[in-house]
Design an enzyme around this catalytic site. Structure first.
Site, mmCIF file in Angstrom:
data_model
loop_
_atom_site.group_PDB
_atom_site.id
_atom_site.type_symbol
_atom_site.label_atom_id
_atom_site.label_comp_id
_atom_site.label_asym_id
_atom_site.label_seq_id
_atom_site.Cartn_x
_atom_site.Cartn_y
_atom_site.Cartn_z
ATOM 1 N N LYS A 1 0.853 -1.201 0.000
ATOM 2 C CA LYS A 1 0.000 0.000 0.000
ATOM 3 C C LYS A 1 0.881 1.240 0.000
ATOM 4 O O LYS A 1 2.061 1.205 0.377
ATOM 5 C CB LYS A 1 -0.935 0.021 1.215
ATOM 6 N N ASP B 1 -2.775 -0.958 10.607
ATOM 7 C CA ASP B 1 -2.960 -0.997 9.150
ATOM 8 C C ASP B 1 -3.626 -2.286 8.666
ATOM 9 O O ASP B 1 -3.983 -2.376 7.489
ATOM 10 C CB ASP B 1 -1.613 -0.854 8.430
#
Length: 287
Positions: free
Chosen positions: A12, A139
């Site tokens: 990401k 996350d």
């Protein structure tokens, strides 16, 4: 049903990262925009009915198995089940640079939760998996849910977003960054005004930034040097607390031209930004 499944575990980017405050428990309040990349580790889960327990076939140097987020995620999932579960062997093919701010460990944990929920036929909901993931890292939930999102809180309060799916050149300067050190630095900006969150994020205006960038550049000259080089070709930014930096390009060929001219001693890759995680795209194919 097959006793083995191979799934991607994508990287990401934090397209921006604003620190809006500090909580009494010491954690920082954030606003950030997560987007996935079509660049992934790969995890293969194989059931071993004759062998009990959870086994990682490919240990990561310097990371004891008991500390590995893959093993921790698998054990957390097993603890939620009252079933007598078959053993599993997990193979990891690592591509995402470690310690780069690309979320590789969190992504591995999420792919483990999603993959073993499927393979063990536990039937847990996305909310249950995201909640389990949050205990492993802030996350993890965005990887479990699999949609680009604006994150608030410590990054776990998610609002789906649809930033442009551009191409990125991602560079990894030759240094390892201590996230705890960055967040404890006196000079870190901690009072960026909160933005109003919209269902879709439009564009990437200059007022968006990574609040960790100045501190990281001051402490790690390798990052500062790489950022300065990449900024010649357009806006460049740190992801997470680094060390990886990225530049945005309209086409793959434009990104690769710059990639070919990168300074020696820097690793990295070219990848496309995607708003639906490659993990979830693969799961749809399997259904």
């Amino acid at each position: 049903m097959s006793n083995s499944i191979t799934l991607p575990s994508p990287a990401k980017l934090n397209l921006f990262l604003h620190i809006t405050g500090r909580r009494p428990d010491g954690y920082h309040e954030l606003q950030t925009l997560f987007q996935f990349l079509d660049y992934s580790d790969e995890l293969t889960f194989t059931l071993t009915p004759g062998q009990r327990g959870i086994h990682l076939a490919d240990s990561i140097p310097g990371v004891p198995d008991d500390d590995n987020l893959i093993i921790r995620a698998a054990r957390a999932l097993a603890d939620l089940s009252s079933k007598d579960l078959p053993g599993v062997t997990i193979h990891l093919k690592k591509r995402i640079p470690m310690g780069g701010g690309l979320g590789g460990g969190s992504s591995n944990a999420a792919t483990t939760l999603v993959g073993l929920n499927h393979l063990w036929q536990l039937g847990l909901s996305e909310d249950e998996l995201a909640s389990t993931g949050l205990a492993l890292g802030a996350d993890v939930p965005v990887f479990v849910r699999g949609h680009a999102a604006i994150g608030e809180g410590v990054g776990e309060i998610l609002t789906a977003a649809n930033p442009p799916e551009d191409w990125f050149l991602v560079l990894k300067p030759d240094c390892e960054i201590n996230t705890g050190k960055i967040f404890s630095e006196q000079g870190l900006t901690r009072d960026t005004p909160k933005m109003k969150i919209r269902p879709a994020f439009e564009g990437d205006a200059s007022r968006y930034r990574n609040d960790c960038e100045d501190v990281v550049c001051e402490l790690y000259p390798e990052v500062k040097k790489s950022l300065r080089w990449l900024s010649q070709f357009g806006p460049a930014r740190l992801t997470g607390t680094g060390a990886c930096i990225f530049g945005r390009f309209p086409t793959e060929s434009a990104a690769r031209i710059i990639w070919e001219s990168k300074p020696s001693g820097i690793t990295g890759f070219v990848a496309k930004g995607v708003n639906i995680s490659p993990l979830h795209t693969k799961l749809v194919e399997l259904k």
